[in-house]
Design an enzyme around this catalytic site. Structure first.
Site, PDB file in Angstrom:
ATOM      1  N   GLY A 218       0.827  -1.212   0.000  1.00 48.93           N
ATOM      2  CA  GLY A 218       0.000   0.000   0.000  1.00 48.93           C
ATOM      3  C   GLY A 218       0.853   1.250   0.000  1.00 48.93           C
ATOM      4  O   GLY A 218       2.047   1.184  -0.261  1.00 48.93           O
ATOM      5  N   ASN A 219       0.208   2.372   0.256  1.00 49.84           N
ATOM      6  CA  ASN A 219       0.965   3.624   0.356  1.00 49.84           C
ATOM      7  C   ASN A 219       0.326   4.509   1.419  1.00 49.84           C
ATOM      8  O   ASN A 219      -0.702   4.159   2.000  1.00 49.84           O
ATOM      9  CB  ASN A 219       1.039   4.321  -1.009  1.00 49.84           C
ATOM     10  N   ARG A 220       0.953   5.656   1.667  1.00 45.73           N
ATOM     11  CA  ARG A 220       0.553   6.478   2.816  1.00 45.73           C
ATOM     12  C   ARG A 220      -0.542   7.500   2.504  1.00 45.73           C
ATOM     13  O   ARG A 220      -0.849   8.332   3.340  1.00 45.73           O
ATOM     14  CB  ARG A 220       1.774   7.234   3.350  1.00 45.73           C
ATOM     15  N   SER A 221      -1.105   7.468   1.305  1.00 46.28           N
ATOM     16  CA  SER A 221      -2.101   8.486   0.970  1.00 46.28           C
ATOM     17  C   SER A 221      -3.338   8.357   1.873  1.00 46.28           C
ATOM     18  O   SER A 221      -3.898   7.276   2.025  1.00 46.28           O
ATOM     19  CB  SER A 221      -2.522   8.333  -0.494  1.00 46.28           C
TER      20      SER A 221
END
Ligand SMILES: Cc1cc2nc3c(=O)[nH]c(=O)nc-3n(C[C@H](O)[C@H](O)[C@H](O)COP(=O)(O)O)c2cc1C
Length: 410
Positions: A218-221
């Site tokens: 995933g990512n931090r958005s």
């Protein structure tokens, strides 16, 4: 002057007309009324006769500190059927029944509220609430389209529990969310909602690419910038489809929300919604890669066995795809570039490669931009323009994006 909490200058109290029509959600308008009065607005409540069957005049009068009438025959010397609308800075109808939308769309004037809607020259917000069948009926949909085309802000109803045992689209959005929309509309003043009659698509959040039933890449958005874009577009009169990926935030009021998980799902939802959209803003952080294989069972560590190697494959490049193959002529496409270094140079390169009209370039990092309430960016345009947006709330950046989109709409 607006403050951060939405309260207004006590000397110049904006005049708000709160129209209440006869839906079961009329009681929720009491909460909206409280929010408006407590933040310094002068509110005149104009209920319909049916609305008074749900919540009585003493409640509206006590909460607003103003007289309450439903017809045009009281206090005639003050010509209220004309003056209330003429003097208003904002008219908000919440809940707006199917009947009220029809009357407003056709210019009927058989009570005080419908007269007020005809005499008001200020922004008008409708917050419809009704059973799903009534909302989806072509008559209601055509009335909504007419009102939007004329510049009214019609907030999409929420999905959830309706009167009785039924569930579906048609619920009045949370009064706090309606208040926020009113605040934004008032802040823009008499300017006509410049996205009225437009359909815009916004993606928000970050995709998750599953490795096995419990793990993902995933990512931090956080999705906060995308939500700000969706909310501001709704306040500027647009019909908004928000394609949301893993934000964990409640749906914003007044927009249609499609929930997705992965990049492939996000692509499918964006392409579908973009088919009739005037503008698409890709604020979601879409994973460039996904695991080549998905393990049906949880991947276990085993004694004496090396850690598994994860092979990645490329995800579709949605921004490049929708920019190259526009669903309709003149559709405006906006991308976001989250960069950690050489921010502007990388942004210009990305704008050229993707072929979109505008690219919002911001610097991100572990403790920067992601999840924050504020942002700072430069909006690059395909024609060589560069609009710096100073450090400030994500809503301010969102409004700048729409300011740049509006003149580009065909
Ligand atoms: C219990 C009850 C609940 C109702 N709820 C709604 C509603 O949520 N939305 C709606 O459009 N009409 C609703 N109606 C129908 C309206 O009250 C009816 O169309 C009425 O004529 C609306 O008048 P008005 O638009 O002048 O307020 C409801 C009626 C009843 C009896």
């Amino acid at each position: 002057m607006d403050s951060v909490d939405g309260s207004v200058d006590a000397v110049v109290r904006p005049k708000v007309v709160l129209g209440v029509s006869g839906g079961i959600a009329a009681y929720k308008a009491c909460e909206l009324l409280r929010r408006l009065t407590e933040s310094g607005h002068e509110v005149r409540v104009v209920p319909t006769a049916s609305a008074l069957r749900f919540v009585g005049a003493p409640t509206w009068s006590a909460l607003s500190g103003q007289p309450v009438n439903t017809d045009v025959w009281s206090d005639v010397h003050e010509v209220p059927h004309v003056r209330i609308g003429q003097h208003a800075d904002l008219v908000v109808v919440a809940p707006a029944t199917a009947d009220m939308l029809a009357k407003a769309a056709h210019g009927l004037a058989d009570d005080l509220l419908t007269n007020t809607l005809l005499t008001a020259r200020c922004p008008v917000v409708f917050a419809p609430a009704m059973h799903t069948e009534m909302w989806e009926h072509p008559a209601t949909q055509e009335n909504v389209a007419t009102l939007r085309r004329r510049g009214a802000v019609v907030i999409e109803p929420a999905v959830g529990r309706l009167t009785g045992v039924d569930t579906g689209k048609g619920r009045l959005p949370d009064p706090g969310e309606i208040f926020e929309i009113c605040r934004r509309v008032l802040a823009r003043g008499v300017e006509a909602p410049d996205l009225a009659g437009r359909h815009v698509v916004v993606s928000a959040g970050g995709t998750r690419e599953p490795l096995d039933p419990v793990r993902y890449l995933g990512n931090r958005s956080s999705g906060k910038q995308g939500y700000a874009l969706a909310r501001t577009a709704a306040a500027r009169g647009a019909r908004v489809t928000l394609v949301e990926a893993n934000t964990g935030m409640p749906d914003p009021a007044g927009v249609d929300v499609v929930h997705v998980g992965t990049a492939v799902q996000l692509r499918e939802a964006v392409l579908k919604a973009a088919a009739d959209a005037d503008a698409v803003v890709m604020a979601a952080a879409v994973a460039d890669f996904r695991p080549a294989a998905y393990a049906e069972g949880k991947i276990k560590k085993k004694d004496g066995v090396e850690a598994p190697v994860v092979t990645l494959v490329r995800n579709p490049d949605i921004l490049a795809e929708i920019s190259a193959d526009r669903a309709r002529p003149g559709q405006v496409i906006v991308g976001f570039a989250a960069e950690t270094d050489d921010v502007l140079a990388n942004g210009r390169d990305k704008l050229r490669r993707k072929g979109c009209d505008l690219l919002v370039v911001n610097e991100v990092g572990e403790h920067r931009t992601f999840g924050a309430e504020v942002n700072e960016a430069v909006v690059l345009s395909a024609d060589g323009g560069e609009t710096p947006v100073p450090h400030g709330p994500k809503e301010a950046l969102a409004d700048t994006v729409w300011d740049l989109v509006v003149p580009r709409l065909a």
